[in-house]
Design a protein around this motif. Sequence first.
Motif, PDB file in Angstrom:
ATOM      1  N   LYS A 136      11.900  29.728 -28.471  1.00 35.31           N
ATOM      2  CA  LYS A 136      10.612  30.084 -27.880  1.00 35.31           C
ATOM      3  C   LYS A 136      10.644  31.535 -27.392  1.00 35.31           C
ATOM      4  O   LYS A 136      10.598  31.836 -26.209  1.00 35.31           O
ATOM      5  CB  LYS A 136      10.280  29.126 -26.732  1.00 35.31           C
ATOM      6  N   THR A 137      10.704  32.449 -28.355  1.00 31.50           N
ATOM      7  CA  THR A 137      10.768  33.865 -28.013  1.00 31.50           C
ATOM      8  C   THR A 137       9.377  34.412 -27.722  1.00 31.50           C
ATOM      9  O   THR A 137       8.384  33.996 -28.310  1.00 31.50           O
ATOM     10  CB  THR A 137      11.400  34.674 -29.153  1.00 31.50           C
ATOM     11  N   SER A 138       9.333  35.377 -26.822  1.00 31.44           N
ATOM     12  CA  SER A 138       8.081  36.033 -26.438  1.00 31.44           C
ATOM     13  C   SER A 138       8.455  37.260 -25.622  1.00 31.44           C
ATOM     14  O   SER A 138       9.635  37.481 -25.319  1.00 31.44           O
ATOM     15  CB  SER A 138       7.192  35.105 -25.612  1.00 31.44           C
ATOM     16  N   LEU A 139       7.480  38.057 -25.244  1.00 32.21           N
ATOM     17  CA  LEU A 139       7.742  39.083 -24.260  1.00 32.21           C
ATOM     18  C   LEU A 139       8.077  38.408 -22.928  1.00 32.21           C
ATOM     19  O   LEU A 139       7.478  37.387 -22.582  1.00 32.21           O
ATOM     20  CB  LEU A 139       6.531  39.989 -24.080  1.00 32.21           C
ATOM     21  N   PRO A 140       9.032  38.950 -22.170  1.00 31.42           N
ATOM     22  CA  PRO A 140       9.322  38.352 -20.859  1.00 31.42           C
ATOM     23  C   PRO A 140       8.143  38.539 -19.918  1.00 31.42           C
ATOM     24  O   PRO A 140       7.335  39.463 -20.081  1.00 31.42           O
ATOM     25  CB  PRO A 140      10.535  39.147 -20.374  1.00 31.42           C
TER      26      PRO A 140
END
Length: 285
Positions: A136-140
């Motif tokens: 579940k990658t995304s911008l922090p």
Amino acid sequence: MRYLVFSSFVVTSALSGCSLYYESQAKDMVQRQMDAMVFVEGGEFMMGNPGGWDGSKDSWPPHKVVLDDFYIQKYEVTQGDFDLFMAVTGYEPSDSRYEQMRNKAPKRFSDHLPAVASWIDAKAFCHWLRRETEAKTSLPTEAQWEFAARSRGKLTKYATLEGQAIPNKTMAPGPEQFVRDRYPYKGMLPLKPGTFPPNLLGLHDMSGNVSEWVSDKYLEDYYERSPVKNPKGPKEGQKDIFDGDSYRVVRGGNFHDFEGNTTVTRQKGSETLAEDTRGFRCGMN
């Protein structure tokens, strides 16, 4: 579908719509991006400006935040990796000036330097990693970024190993140390990510180099009403009065301002516009 398993993450080998050369390069790049994820144990901290380092109104007041565990990349994403992402997917940058910027300052777009990207571009890259993996990658979020920069919320001004800002030793120098033809910014460039030692969590360049996009919309007084548990920014943020673009939060200072590179430096940027002083790293929940 076939999978490659490494470092507890799963990366798909299916990359559609690209040549065999780019497909091979992209597989390696995706794996490298996931290998760069650093685990950050969650916890409680005082977010904002607890040390009184930053005089700007939007970094005030300090407020309690509690975060769950998350991951964040140890390096800023490079231009070479961002260019490969565009080649593989056919992605077009959101900023219509992008090619003009590249032609005007080709050295800034060198493969080894932090990627020049708008918030829209940065989000697209992180979400592409999500599609190519089971992560579940995304911008922090802004809270995650600051907690990680301050080595799990420690009372430290700079995101360096000992919390100190020493030009050319712990972080990149600013314009005061780089003056050319009486113009301090002429010819200035960020440095290759990882040039200087990391902070206590093993994260590089979270003070200086380039400012970094986070996921949150920008609202100057958001800290006055931020929720305690896993804040994600306001539902409605401020917008550019000229084009109506939403502002997004940018954190960490940049190579144009040495003194502004503290962990609480907080700026805004139109989400569709790229600047040579801005970059990004991905996170994962």
